[in-house]
Enzyme design. Sequence first.
Site, PDB file in Angstrom:
ATOM      1  N   ARG A 176       0.940  -1.185  -0.186  1.00 23.99           N
ATOM      2  CA  ARG A 176      -0.110  -0.229  -0.083  1.00 23.99           C
ATOM      3  C   ARG A 176       0.898   1.054  -0.237  1.00 23.99           C
ATOM      4  NH1 ARG A 176      -3.061  -2.445   4.349  1.00 23.99           N
ATOM      5  NH2 ARG A 176      -4.619  -3.583   3.556  1.00 23.99           N
ATOM      6  N   ARG A 278       7.411 -16.405  13.234  1.00 16.16           N
ATOM      7  CA  ARG A 278       6.978 -14.786  14.212  1.00 16.16           C
ATOM      8  C   ARG A 278       6.956 -15.909  15.339  1.00 16.16           C
ATOM      9  NH1 ARG A 278       1.828 -16.005  10.010  1.00 16.16           N
ATOM     10  NH2 ARG A 278       0.796 -17.452  10.782  1.00 16.16           N
ATOM     11  N   TYR A 347      -4.920 -24.647   0.657  1.00 22.61           N
ATOM     12  CA  TYR A 347      -4.444 -23.636   1.898  1.00 22.61           C
ATOM     13  C   TYR A 347      -6.384 -23.224   1.632  1.00 22.61           C
ATOM     14  CZ  TYR A 347      -3.164 -20.385   5.493  1.00 22.61           C
ATOM     15  OH  TYR A 347      -2.847 -19.556   6.427  1.00 22.61           O
ATOM     16  N   ASP A 349      -8.382 -20.214   4.214  1.00 18.43           N
ATOM     17  CA  ASP A 349      -8.967 -19.051   4.916  1.00 18.43           C
ATOM     18  C   ASP A 349     -10.347 -20.058   6.197  1.00 18.43           C
ATOM     19  OD1 ASP A 349      -6.920 -17.533   4.829  1.00 18.43           O
ATOM     20  OD2 ASP A 349      -7.440 -16.493   3.987  1.00 18.43           O
TER      21      ASP A 349
HETATM   22  N1  UDP Z   1       5.076 -13.074   4.200  1.00 20.00           N
HETATM   23  C1  UDP Z   1       6.512 -12.882   4.024  1.00 20.00           C
HETATM   24  N2  UDP Z   1       6.895 -11.620   4.306  1.00 20.00           N
HETATM   25  C2  UDP Z   1       5.960 -11.443   6.126  1.00 20.00           C
HETATM   26  C3  UDP Z   1       4.861 -11.851   5.838  1.00 20.00           C
HETATM   27  C4  UDP Z   1       4.418 -13.136   4.693  1.00 20.00           C
HETATM   28  O1  UDP Z   1       7.172 -13.095   2.627  1.00 20.00           O
HETATM   29  O2  UDP Z   1       6.255 -11.077   6.746  1.00 20.00           O
HETATM   30  C5  UDP Z   1       4.745 -14.796   2.996  1.00 20.00           C
HETATM   31  C6  UDP Z   1       5.181 -15.254   3.048  1.00 20.00           C
HETATM   32  O3  UDP Z   1       4.977 -16.800   1.761  1.00 20.00           O
HETATM   33  C7  UDP Z   1       3.685 -16.075   3.399  1.00 20.00           C
HETATM   34  C8  UDP Z   1       2.990 -15.258   2.588  1.00 20.00           C
HETATM   35  O4  UDP Z   1       3.217 -13.833   2.717  1.00 20.00           O
HETATM   36  O5  UDP Z   1       3.831 -17.400   2.774  1.00 20.00           O
HETATM   37  C9  UDP Z   1       1.285 -14.975   3.237  1.00 20.00           C
HETATM   38  O6  UDP Z   1       1.418 -14.043   4.157  1.00 20.00           O
HETATM   39  P1  UDP Z   1       0.440 -14.985   5.480  1.00 20.00           P
HETATM   40  O7  UDP Z   1       0.957 -13.371   6.141  1.00 20.00           O
HETATM   41  O8  UDP Z   1      -1.180 -14.534   4.415  1.00 20.00           O
HETATM   42  O9  UDP Z   1       1.000 -16.459   5.577  1.00 20.00           O
HETATM   43  P2  UDP Z   1      -0.143 -17.005   7.003  1.00 20.00           P
HETATM   44  O10 UDP Z   1      -1.060 -16.227   7.743  1.00 20.00           O
HETATM   45  O11 UDP Z   1      -1.794 -17.823   5.755  1.00 20.00           O
HETATM   46  O12 UDP Z   1       0.754 -18.289   7.503  1.00 20.00           O
END
Ligand code: UDP
Length: 368
Positions: A176, A278, A347, A349
């Site tokens: 964004r 994370r 996958y 949601d």
């Molecule tokens: N991603 C990334 N950096 C971040 C967050 C996400 O590279 O800080 C990429 C990563 O490949 C991930 C995708 O974006 O699989 C989708 O992120 P999302 O947060 O939707 O993943 P989820 O919560 O489903 O694990």
Amino acid sequence: MKKILIVGAGLTGATLARTLAESGCQIEVIDERNHVAGNCHTETDPETGIMIQKYGAHIFHTDQDQIWSFVNRFSVFMPFNHKVKTISNQKVYSLPINLMTINQFFSRAFSPAEAREYLTALTNQDLPYQDNFEGRLQKLIGTELYAAFFYGYTKKQWGRQPRELPASIFERLPIRFNYNDDYFNNRYQGLPELGYTDLVSKMLDLPNITVSLNTAYHQSLKHGFDHVFYSGPLDRYFGYSYGRLPYRTVDFQWFRAADDYQGCAVMNYSDELIPWTRIIEHKHFTYWHNFEDTVCCREIPKECGESDTPYYPVRFASNNDLLAQYQALASAERALTFVGRLGAFKYLDMDKAINEALEVARWYLQTL
Ligand code: UDP
């Protein structure tokens, strides 16, 4: 009255159970775990009293009125606007990439137009179009932002070089050029006040639904039922006869601390050398309660081994043939439908899982 067996008491199984039971079917739900709600299961941490999401963070978000009304029948949803921060090279940034991230990263005070112009100048627009995660992102945001926020995280998450991954993975996240740092763009967003396990238990609370926990599926169970909906792993159902469909799993490393560990629910770690992607600090989800201490969880993704829990289906072009082989076996099954993330190997949601389950239920009722 049709007798239906539903394998798996996650959101998919519970939605099917509820919908079919309300249409007069007799439902038996089995789940091999000792709780309902599948991977969105919530429980109370005995030491801190904090409600935790045992298998990783789930924030409910949807654009669909009918899905939002459906889940709100079973729980009060507390307003929650999901925000995520990320640490890259020992600095904290706003995520998903927005004007704040760009200005923080380049130490500038760009306006939206200036930021766009700056990134356009940084990216090599002559690069050929590459339909992979790395190629698409580098063309969109340049190599520096890509390296800082996407390369390491994605490599850890998927265990593969990002240039070998489809660009579709990234389509879940926006870029964004304003200061909107909401993780989701959806019309509705929230968290069930008493947790997902309570919500799913209420979905399953009808006289014509019975639930058996600690009960694994085996073939002999399907006799005596008019139809089976199976939300377990597709390849497992067929005894892995063609080999295993690839999944990523997550090692959850729990720890407790005093007070407030990181000041937010989700902190991403984008550096390749930090093993976790994370840290989730659960008390920030239930912000309407006060707790003295805190409980957190580091998420370390890895390839899913035989005894691991499958989380993310690795559904890339290279696995299409294997999947097609299992799908051919699946379509030959009579009176049995594969459903949900594991049954369909995709996958989903939470809102999509519920929506698909509602559609499957509608389809089944039409066949009667
Ligand atoms: N991603 C990334 N950096 C971040 C967050 C996400 O590279 O800080 C990429 C990563 O490949 C991930 C995708 O974006 O699989 C989708 O992120 P999302 O947060 O939707 O993943 P989820 O919560 O489903 O694990």
